[in-house]
Design a protein around this motif. Sequence first.
Motif, PDB file in Angstrom:
ATOM      1  N   UNK A 216       6.836 -10.019  -4.505  1.00 55.81           N
ATOM      2  CA  UNK A 216       7.101  -9.471  -6.133  1.00 55.81           C
ATOM      3  C   UNK A 216       6.444  -8.344  -6.670  1.00 55.81           C
ATOM      4  N   UNK A 217       5.018  -8.456  -5.742  1.00 57.83           N
ATOM      5  CA  UNK A 217       3.997  -7.750  -6.154  1.00 57.83           C
ATOM      6  C   UNK A 217       3.912  -6.443  -5.817  1.00 57.83           C
ATOM      7  N   UNK A 218       3.767  -5.300  -6.808  1.00 52.08           N
ATOM      8  CA  UNK A 218       3.554  -3.357  -6.907  1.00 52.08           C
ATOM      9  C   UNK A 218       2.884  -3.169  -7.696  1.00 52.08           C
ATOM     10  N   UNK A 219       2.556  -1.916  -6.796  1.00 53.88           N
ATOM     11  CA  UNK A 219       1.636  -1.363  -7.358  1.00 53.88           C
ATOM     12  C   UNK A 219       1.601  -0.779  -8.854  1.00 53.88           C
ATOM     13  N   UNK A 220       0.527  -0.153  -9.732  1.00 56.70           N
ATOM     14  CA  UNK A 220       1.006   0.069 -11.100  1.00 56.70           C
ATOM     15  C   UNK A 220      -0.078   0.985 -11.638  1.00 56.70           C
ATOM     16  N   UNK A 221      -0.906   1.106 -10.215  1.00 60.39           N
ATOM     17  CA  UNK A 221      -2.096   2.309 -10.314  1.00 60.39           C
ATOM     18  C   UNK A 221      -1.799   3.643 -10.177  1.00 60.39           C
ATOM     19  N   UNK A 222      -2.496   4.712 -10.305  1.00 62.90           N
ATOM     20  CA  UNK A 222      -1.880   5.947 -10.623  1.00 62.90           C
ATOM     21  C   UNK A 222      -3.213   6.247  -9.310  1.00 62.90           C
ATOM     22  N   UNK A 223      -4.344   5.857 -10.022  1.00 67.88           N
ATOM     23  CA  UNK A 223      -5.722   5.942  -8.918  1.00 67.88           C
ATOM     24  C   UNK A 223      -5.791   5.346  -8.405  1.00 67.88           C
ATOM     25  N   UNK A 224      -6.079   5.571  -7.212  1.00 67.82           N
ATOM     26  CA  UNK A 224      -6.665   4.247  -6.193  1.00 67.82           C
ATOM     27  C   UNK A 224      -8.280   4.801  -6.831  1.00 67.82           C
ATOM     28  N   UNK A 225      -8.665   3.318  -6.665  1.00 66.20           N
ATOM     29  CA  UNK A 225     -10.566   3.071  -6.607  1.00 66.20           C
ATOM     30  C   UNK A 225     -11.058   3.904  -5.611  1.00 66.20           C
ATOM     31  N   UNK A 226     -12.462   4.028  -5.978  1.00 65.12           N
ATOM     32  CA  UNK A 226     -13.484   4.195  -4.057  1.00 65.12           C
ATOM     33  C   UNK A 226     -12.915   3.232  -3.557  1.00 65.12           C
TER      34      UNK A 226
END
Length: 584
Positions: free
Chosen positions: A62-72
């Motif tokens: 179910x989990x999806x990636x919604x972040x366009x900019x990956x953190x450090x």
Amino acid sequence: MDGIILSNIIHELKLQLIGGKIEKIYQPQKEELLVTIRNNRKNYKLLLNANSQYPRLHLTNLSKNESNTPPMFCMLLRKHLIGGKIVDITQPNFERIAQFYIEAKNELGDKEDKVLILEIMGRHSNLILTKENGTILDSIKHISFDKSQVRQILPNNMYVYPPNQSKLNPLLTTREEFLSAIPAKSSQIYKRLYETYNGLSPLVTNEICAQANIEQNKAADTLTSDELASLYNCFNGIITNVKDSNYTPIVYHENGNQPIAYYMCELKTHGMYDNTEFANMSEVIEHVTHNKNQRFNISQKTADIKKMIMTFIDRAVRKQALQQKALDSSDKSELYKIYGELITSYSYEINAGDTEFKCINYYSEQQEEIVIPLNKDKTPIENAQTYFKQYTKLKRTAVAAAEQLDIIKEDLDYLNSVLVSLDMLESETDIMELRQELVDMGYLKKRAKVAKKAVKNQKPYLHFKTTSALDIYVGKNNFQNDALTMKFAKPNDIWLHIKDGPGSHVIIKVPHQHEITEQDLYEGAMLAAYYSSAKQSSHVPIDYTAKKNVKKIPNAKPGMVIYNNFKTISVTPTEVLVRSLECE
């Protein structure tokens, strides 16, 4: 998630991930990783979560990636782990710690093994990447000396395990050790068990007591030898299942399907509840925590909005009280007008220096005597003019106060509708839409950052289906409510909304020449009640009418409409029914 549950998860992960290659790494949330692993011609998505509320580890669908900019931290993991092979997964000393040993290569192509560590410890949960020798490369949470004088988690420090408070490993204990350790202190038995051994939670220690037919609150140092033997046998039975990887993931629920507990075996303490067995523990944890974790993440990201809205509501309520006070004080205006008229009529009877004047009030049906206060320094005509001025001033005040009260009521209705919207947000796009709405309405300042291109919301409305397969749509914010009702809905579709309160617009799509049933209306009304300010109430009144009877109020705030030719149905919202109508 105690050590026993974690051992179940690690057993499953070993079967599916050992030898797998890490292909992608995302950081969907501030304290969460989503890792794609390719193994045996199959892709697996591994979720590692270190937030304070729902820390966990499991495979996910179910989990999806919604972040366009990956953190450090995500970028660092990609640098060190992409292409790496998972060679082992361990649980040191049966703690709530999972260690992933990864055979990776550095930029020069040389082998350089790494260890990715997930510590599942409530608010102390953390995700840490170390070299093979234990040197910390980085962590998702930095723990400095200011935060902990016992153990610092910082780059270039050596990784050490959290202090285990001299607890024993239940997998290595012997009968003799158990029989001597448990009665060593006078704690309640269920507490003594988890205070003595790593990885045990109150849930399982209560279960051990129940299986041994021993009162859980009994003092451990008062146990008889027979009771201690029975307690050990039950304890050993569960631990033996862990050693043999004999797991039966099960969820207990009430009120239809509301999860209240889960474990790796049947629980005698929960025998009164319905239960469902699952194929694996990953499915169990995702089933129980996915929606809760989403709500937690959304509430964290919108905490500033909620605080701001509550501040505006508080201000509006104070203004409302002041305007109402002004309106109440204007009730005397008609009396001042009568004073002025009577003084003018009886001016010839009033003597200079009089402080009051008695006369018959011929404006009243009872024709009673009235006493009019006078200013002795003014002539009768001047006293009359003073009362006429007070009358005019109060009338103007009443008109202005009434107008302000209407404006304040509209503001409060809108702000309360935004509070309802906060409970319905599902994604980053939903949050951005709501923030933009508040910017457009003047409640939020536009951010100084360079504006990103607006992402089109792929799911602008919540989507449900009635038991007769009619589509139902629910707006998630006021802009969506407007678009749903005024643009998306057709004239003969059914529109529903809570009566006299903030809530979502609900549309039941009615095909041409289709006769809508009472069950369709009931289910639509259930959604309108559930997605409103009366979600926790019973017998909630819901108005419904054909969409053609709904009109937008000119110059009104988003989501504000008027409607006629409506009927009202009363329902008590239940989450079980709402979830049964959801569409994927």
